[in-house]
Design an enzyme around this catalytic site. Structure first.
Site, PDB file in Angstrom:
ATOM      1  N   ARG A   1      91.984  51.848  67.401  1.00  0.00           N
ATOM      2  CA  ARG A   1      91.216  50.596  67.503  1.00  0.00           C
ATOM      3  C   ARG A   1      89.961  50.678  66.626  1.00  0.00           C
ATOM      4  NH1 ARG A   1      92.682  51.460  72.960  1.00  0.00           N
ATOM      5  NH2 ARG A   1      90.583  52.181  73.542  1.00  0.00           N
TER       6      ARG A   1
ATOM      7  N   LYS B   1      79.390  35.624  73.953  1.00  0.00           N
ATOM      8  CA  LYS B   1      80.516  34.704  74.142  1.00  0.00           C
ATOM      9  C   LYS B   1      81.063  34.821  75.551  1.00  0.00           C
ATOM     10  CE  LYS B   1      84.897  35.046  73.620  1.00  0.00           C
ATOM     11  NZ  LYS B   1      86.287  35.267  73.215  1.00  0.00           N
TER      12      LYS B   1
ATOM     13  N   GLU C   1      82.509  28.522  75.530  1.00  0.00           N
ATOM     14  CA  GLU C   1      83.934  28.385  75.184  1.00  0.00           C
ATOM     15  C   GLU C   1      84.756  27.848  76.355  1.00  0.00           C
ATOM     16  OE1 GLU C   1      87.786  30.902  73.437  1.00  0.00           O
ATOM     17  OE2 GLU C   1      85.932  31.978  73.885  1.00  0.00           O
TER      18      GLU C   1
ATOM     19  N   LYS D   1      82.456  26.648  71.296  1.00  0.00           N
ATOM     20  CA  LYS D   1      83.738  27.162  70.791  1.00  0.00           C
ATOM     21  C   LYS D   1      84.867  26.465  71.547  1.00  0.00           C
ATOM     22  CE  LYS D   1      86.539  31.288  69.941  1.00  0.00           C
ATOM     23  NZ  LYS D   1      86.567  32.719  69.618  1.00  0.00           N
TER      24      LYS D   1
END
EC number: 4.1.2.13
Length: 364
Positions: A56, A147, A188, A230
């Protein structure tokens, strides 16, 4: 009457506003690199790469160490907690690598969804407990925005009024906490593309959800100039038999936004929602060509739609680093152009970029 209770100082407001404007400067959008460990596992499975921390780190290192020209089309990168504390191959912490290019560092702060009892498998999002302390730490560690994803769906009776109200309130509470800690909140509220609903049904649901979100943000005294939205684009459900043109999608999307999103919001950064890379770019381009007044920057916050071809090029091999970066930069530049309505598709998009990235009931 102005309220006399604690609120953001003029200096705090200016900092938040400046951060938001930097992220959505003309021609720039956001790379969403905040996939959870489990989601990265699914992506790696497709290219037969083992889902271990080093792999990753390796893939994200390739993305983050792309040459500095990437900053011309990427204004912000959303990190996952693990990635924030990882280092590049030359020993620099990833946030430092990104900041040296002039890109703003963000962090995903929600803790995933939980079911809402009495609804048709609708959810709310967890993670408010301890959020203020986490935000304060993330700010110290170099983050300037955050976020939080809420998920809604369209089906018989959905989204329920309860789901709309609960998720709007959670997003507003999160946004308020972020701003108090100097982080610009990305709000979002994603309406999933699952289902066979048409464009009009999605537009109606999107308008209802966004209206509730901005009412809640107002109730919680959130400073809109220091936020970003978003949302999903207004698209038909994935199983809808009728096809709609990019211009129809764009008009429905901009109409929904004009009816619900205040002009003081600096930028709207669309999620790709399982569209293919090329489709997400074409739709964004069409949105920026709609002949209606659009007071906000309309740009991208893409994960899959910026990384799918890059992952396919990488295949877990160091030897493919340059090719992977080239594919990634090409896609980012296309979206940078699309965010200005200047992308001219050549019609020769490669197969990887045209492949649907849809996953039912998508979990980030």
């Amino acid at each position: 009457m102005t309220h006399q209770f604690p609120s953001l100082s003029p200096e705090q407001k200016k900092e938040l506003s400046d951060i938001a404007q930097r992220i959505v400067a003309p021609g720039k959008g956001i790379l969403a690199a905040d996939e959870s460990t489990g989601t990265m596992g699914k992506r790696f499975q497709n290219i037969n790469v083992e889902n271990i921390e080093e792999n990753r780190r390796c893939f994200r290192d390739i993305l983050f160490s792309t040459d500095a020209s990437i900053a011309n089309c990427v204004g912000g990168i959303i990190f996952f907690h693990e990635t924030l504390y990882q280092k590049s191959s030359n020993g620099k912490l990833f946030p430092q690598v990104v900041k040296e290019k002039g890109i703003v560092v963000g962090i995903k702060v929600d803790k995933g969804t939980a079911p809402l009892m009495g609804t048709d498998k609708e959810t709310t999002t967890q993670g408010l407990d301890g959020l203020s302390e986490r935000c304060a730490q993330y700010k110290k560690d170099g983050c300037d925005f955050a976020k939080w994803r809420c998920v809604l769906k369209i089906s018989d009776g959905c989204p329920f009024a309860l789901a709309i109200a609960e998720n709007a309130n959670v997003l507003a509470r999160y946004a308020s906490i972020c701003q108090m800690n100097g982080l610009v909140p990305i709000v979002e509220p994603e309406i999933l593309p699952d289902g066979d609903h048409d464009l009009q049904r999605c537009q109606y649901a999107t308008e209802k959800v966004l209206a509730a979100v901005y009412k809640a943000l107002s109730d919680h005294h959130v400073y809109l100039e220091g936020t970003l939205l978003k949302p999903n684009m207004v698209t038909p459900g994935h199983s809808c038999p009728k096809k709609f043109t990019p211009q129809e999608v764009a008009m429905a999307t901009v109409t929904a936004l004009r009816r619900t999103v205040p002009a003081s919001v600096p930028g709207i950064c669309f999620l790709s929602g399982g569209q293919s890379e090329e489709e997400a770019s074409i739709h964004l381009n069409a949105i920026n060509q709609v002949p209606l007044h659009r007071p906000w920057k309309l740009t991208f916050s893409y994960g899959r739609a910026l990384q799918a071809s890059a992952l396919a090029a990488w295949q877990g091999k160091d030897a493919n680093k340059a090719a992977t970066q080239q594919v990634f930069v090409t896609r980012a530049k296309i979206n940078g152009l699309a965010s200005k309505g200047e992308y001219k598709p050549s019609g020769s998009a490669d197969q990887a970029s045209q492949q649907s990235l849809y996953t039912a009931s998508y979990v980030y």
